[in-house]
Design a protein around this motif. Structure first.
Motif, mmCIF file in Angstrom:
data_model
loop_
_atom_site.group_PDB
_atom_site.id
_atom_site.type_symbol
_atom_site.label_atom_id
_atom_site.label_comp_id
_atom_site.label_asym_id
_atom_site.label_seq_id
_atom_site.Cartn_x
_atom_site.Cartn_y
_atom_site.Cartn_z
ATOM 1 N N LEU A 217 61.740 16.372 43.223
ATOM 2 C CA LEU A 217 61.555 16.090 41.799
ATOM 3 C C LEU A 217 62.909 16.030 41.092
ATOM 4 O O LEU A 217 63.720 16.950 41.206
ATOM 5 C CB LEU A 217 60.693 17.183 41.171
ATOM 6 C CG LEU A 217 60.026 16.887 39.838
ATOM 7 C CD1 LEU A 217 59.010 15.774 39.987
ATOM 8 C CD2 LEU A 217 59.357 18.144 39.296
ATOM 9 N N PRO A 218 63.197 14.960 40.351
ATOM 10 C CA PRO A 218 64.481 14.852 39.638
ATOM 11 C C PRO A 218 64.666 15.992 38.638
ATOM 12 O O PRO A 218 63.689 16.532 38.099
ATOM 13 C CB PRO A 218 64.375 13.500 38.917
ATOM 14 C CG PRO A 218 63.360 12.736 39.696
ATOM 15 C CD PRO A 218 62.374 13.747 40.192
ATOM 16 N N ALA A 219 65.919 16.337 38.379
ATOM 17 C CA ALA A 219 66.233 17.462 37.495
ATOM 18 C C ALA A 219 65.635 17.266 36.100
ATOM 19 O O ALA A 219 65.121 18.212 35.495
ATOM 20 C CB ALA A 219 67.743 17.647 37.411
ATOM 21 N N ILE A 221 62.927 15.610 35.168
ATOM 22 C CA ILE A 221 61.485 15.844 35.183
ATOM 23 C C ILE A 221 61.193 17.319 35.396
ATOM 24 O O ILE A 221 60.254 17.883 34.807
ATOM 25 C CB ILE A 221 60.813 15.006 36.276
ATOM 26 C CG1 ILE A 221 61.148 13.524 36.097
ATOM 27 C CG2 ILE A 221 59.301 15.207 36.251
ATOM 28 C CD1 ILE A 221 60.731 12.951 34.769
ATOM 29 N N THR A 222 61.999 17.969 36.226
ATOM 30 C CA THR A 222 61.848 19.412 36.433
ATOM 31 C C THR A 222 61.960 20.153 35.106
ATOM 32 O O THR A 222 61.162 21.049 34.805
ATOM 33 C CB THR A 222 62.925 19.931 37.404
ATOM 34 O OG1 THR A 222 62.752 19.309 38.678
ATOM 35 C CG2 THR A 222 62.837 21.443 37.571
ATOM 36 N N ALA A 223 62.955 19.773 34.319
ATOM 37 C CA ALA A 223 63.189 20.431 33.037
ATOM 38 C C ALA A 223 62.030 20.197 32.070
ATOM 39 O O ALA A 223 61.492 21.146 31.471
ATOM 40 C CB ALA A 223 64.485 19.928 32.428
ATOM 41 N N GLU A 224 61.641 18.956 31.901
ATOM 42 C CA GLU A 224 60.619 18.619 30.909
ATOM 43 C C GLU A 224 59.258 19.193 31.268
ATOM 44 O O GLU A 224 58.542 19.722 30.404
ATOM 45 C CB GLU A 224 60.539 17.092 30.754
ATOM 46 C CG GLU A 224 61.812 16.501 30.143
ATOM 47 C CD GLU A 224 61.819 14.983 30.157
ATOM 48 O OE1 GLU A 224 60.783 14.382 30.546
ATOM 49 O OE2 GLU A 224 62.842 14.384 29.788
ATOM 50 N N LYS A 263 66.953 27.757 37.855
ATOM 51 C CA LYS A 263 67.300 27.638 39.271
ATOM 52 C C LYS A 263 66.746 26.351 39.867
ATOM 53 O O LYS A 263 67.438 25.657 40.623
ATOM 54 C CB LYS A 263 66.759 28.847 40.045
ATOM 55 C CG LYS A 263 67.413 30.163 39.662
ATOM 56 C CD LYS A 263 66.841 31.327 40.484
ATOM 57 C CE LYS A 263 67.517 32.640 40.112
ATOM 58 N NZ LYS A 263 66.994 33.775 40.922
ATOM 59 N N ALA A 264 65.497 26.019 39.541
ATOM 60 C CA ALA A 264 64.902 24.783 40.050
ATOM 61 C C ALA A 264 65.631 23.567 39.490
ATOM 62 O O ALA A 264 65.788 22.545 40.175
ATOM 63 C CB ALA A 264 63.426 24.727 39.688
ATOM 64 N N TYR A 265 66.079 23.675 38.245
ATOM 65 C CA TYR A 265 66.810 22.582 37.605
ATOM 66 C C TYR A 265 68.186 22.389 38.246
ATOM 67 O O TYR A 265 68.609 21.258 38.508
ATOM 68 C CB TYR A 265 66.973 22.887 36.120
ATOM 69 C CG TYR A 265 67.791 21.869 35.350
ATOM 70 C CD1 TYR A 265 67.246 20.634 34.999
ATOM 71 C CD2 TYR A 265 69.098 22.154 34.943
ATOM 72 C CE1 TYR A 265 67.988 19.705 34.287
ATOM 73 C CE2 TYR A 265 69.842 21.227 34.230
ATOM 74 C CZ TYR A 265 69.290 20.006 33.901
ATOM 75 O OH TYR A 265 70.022 19.082 33.197
#
Length: 417
Positions: A217-219, A221-224, A263-265
């Motif tokens: 997953l792109p950063a 999309i991860t954030a939003e 962390k995921a971002y």
């Protein structure tokens, strides 16, 4: 079930002052809270863990399905994420039909395409693979099939009331929590607005949460999507329909999001962060499907329907503004959320802790490079969008503080580009 809405005010023989409207809204929310106590909202069977997508065939057979329609989007196919699922089905020799045309904010014409594919292909079950859009699309396809009605005819509350075909939800984002909710949101492109279908029958039979599917997953999309999950947790926690269960799930979600979303971002391959965020999203979904949402969503829905702004992004931008708007009414709840998030301690005064929570949300948005405004939003549209948002929330969302149209317009102007 007939639900009182803003439009019914015209039939109420009371002075439509702000005080009168607020009193009426409060009364309706109290009635709905009591109704919620007897409403049976099921939990999906949860299967969670890395590699669990391989169990899909076995699970579907147990549900009585033999030829599923896979509802997903083209990007997941292109990225090879959908292949994890189709390989699992192929390995067991299960036939399936791939409907990968889902776009963000699925429209009624798109859903109608999916309905035709389901019927013409002889499908008997549905697998939703993706974020909120594929899941909303899959739920609506299933509901339309069993009711034999157009999607727009199902908009509202308790208009399905029939068992959907066997439905498995496999999220590839940690945000919407749709794998656990009673809601499907679809877009009417002609009216440029979103329609919401609400019914316990929309809860998937099984949710398979496999964090390995989220590694690519792109950063952005991860954030939003992560802030989308945070919004669900917060709005369900501070709303007037909150219960002991929803508060517990909301606090757990907030705790995980503040710890693991950064962390995921920063590292999309961090499987632990992906797993914790997927659990947070699920728990937030369980919470808000029982305790409802608030003005963040009411405004975000208008921006999505009008300008096709991604739902998670809209929520992220709006959330700090609505938190500030409601501060005085729910600062004690904010303080509890701040402690759960690790932003404050028991030694802080409640107001100080609450302030730290609001500032912490803003700081998290900044860390995730979330924008602060929308160039798409035009002054000429503000009045109609604010009107729609206030009407959507009236009598439906158990908000802690009533917002009038002028106040909503002010928030919208503050996020104009």
């Amino acid at each position: 079930m007939r639900i009182f809405t803003y439009a019914h005010l015209k039939k109420v023989k009371l002075p439509l002052t702000l005080k009168g409207i607020t009193m009426l809204h409060t009364t309706i929310i109290k009635i709905r809270k009591q109704a919620n106590k007897v409403l049976n909202i099921p939990m999906p069977t949860l299967i969670e863990g890395e590699g669990k997508v391989t169990t899909t065939t076995t699970v579907l057979k147990q549900l009585g399905g033999s030829k599923p329609l896979i509802v997903t989007d083209g990007m997941l196919v292109k990225l090879g994420i959908a292949k994890h699922l189709t390989d699992a089905l192929d390995a067991e020799g299960m036939p399936y039909v791939l409907f990968d045309r889902v776009t963000p904010d699925p429209t009624i014409p798109l859903i109608n395409e999916g309905i035709l594919v389901y019927k013409n292909s002889g499908c008997d079950s549905i697998i939703a693979l993706g974020g909120g859009s594929p899941m909303d699309c899959a739920k609506t396809i299933g509901a339309s099939v069993v009711k034999n009605k157009a999607p727009q005819k199902l908009a509202g509350t308790m208009r399905v009331r029939k068992e959907l075909p066997p439905l498995i939800a496999i999220p590839t984002t940690a945000g919407t929590g749709s794998e656990a909710t009673v809601v499907a949101v679809v877009t009417d492109p002609v009216a440029r607005k979103k329609l919401t279908i609400v019914d316990p029958k929309l809860v998937p039979n099984v949710a398979i949460i496999d964090p390995a599917l989220m590694l690519g997953l792109p950063a952005k999309i991860t954030a939003e999507t992560g802030i989308d999950a945070l919004t669900h947790a917060v709005e369900s926690y501070i709303g007037k329909h909150a219960t002991e269960l929803t508060r517990e799930y909301g606090l757990e979600a907030v705790k995980r999001i503040f710890k693991y979303l950064p962390k995921a971002y920063a590292d999309g391959s961090d499987i632990e962060a992906r797993r914790e965020m997927s659990v947070a999203s699920y728990k937030a979904g369980v919470a808000f499907t029982r305790a409802s949402i608030g003005y963040v969503h009411a405004i975000a829905h208008q921006l999505g329907g009008f300008y096709h702004i991604p739902h998670g992004l809209a929520n992220a931008v709006i959330l700090p503004h609505v938190l500030e708007f409601s501060f005085d009414e729910v600062f004690e709840q904010y303080a509890e959320l701040a402690i759960a998030a690790g932003l404050a301690t028991e030694s802080d005064t409640k107001r100080d802790a609450a302030t730290k929570f609001v500032n912490g949300v803003k700081a998290l948005n900044k860390l995730l490079n979330i924008q602060t405004n929308f160039p798409e939003l035009k002054e000429d549209d503000v009045v109609v969008l604010a009107d729609r948002a206030v009407k959507e929330a009236f009598g439906a969302y158990p908000v802690p503080k009533q917002m009038n149209q002028k106040q909503c317009e002010e928030i919208m102007r503050s996020i104009m580009g």
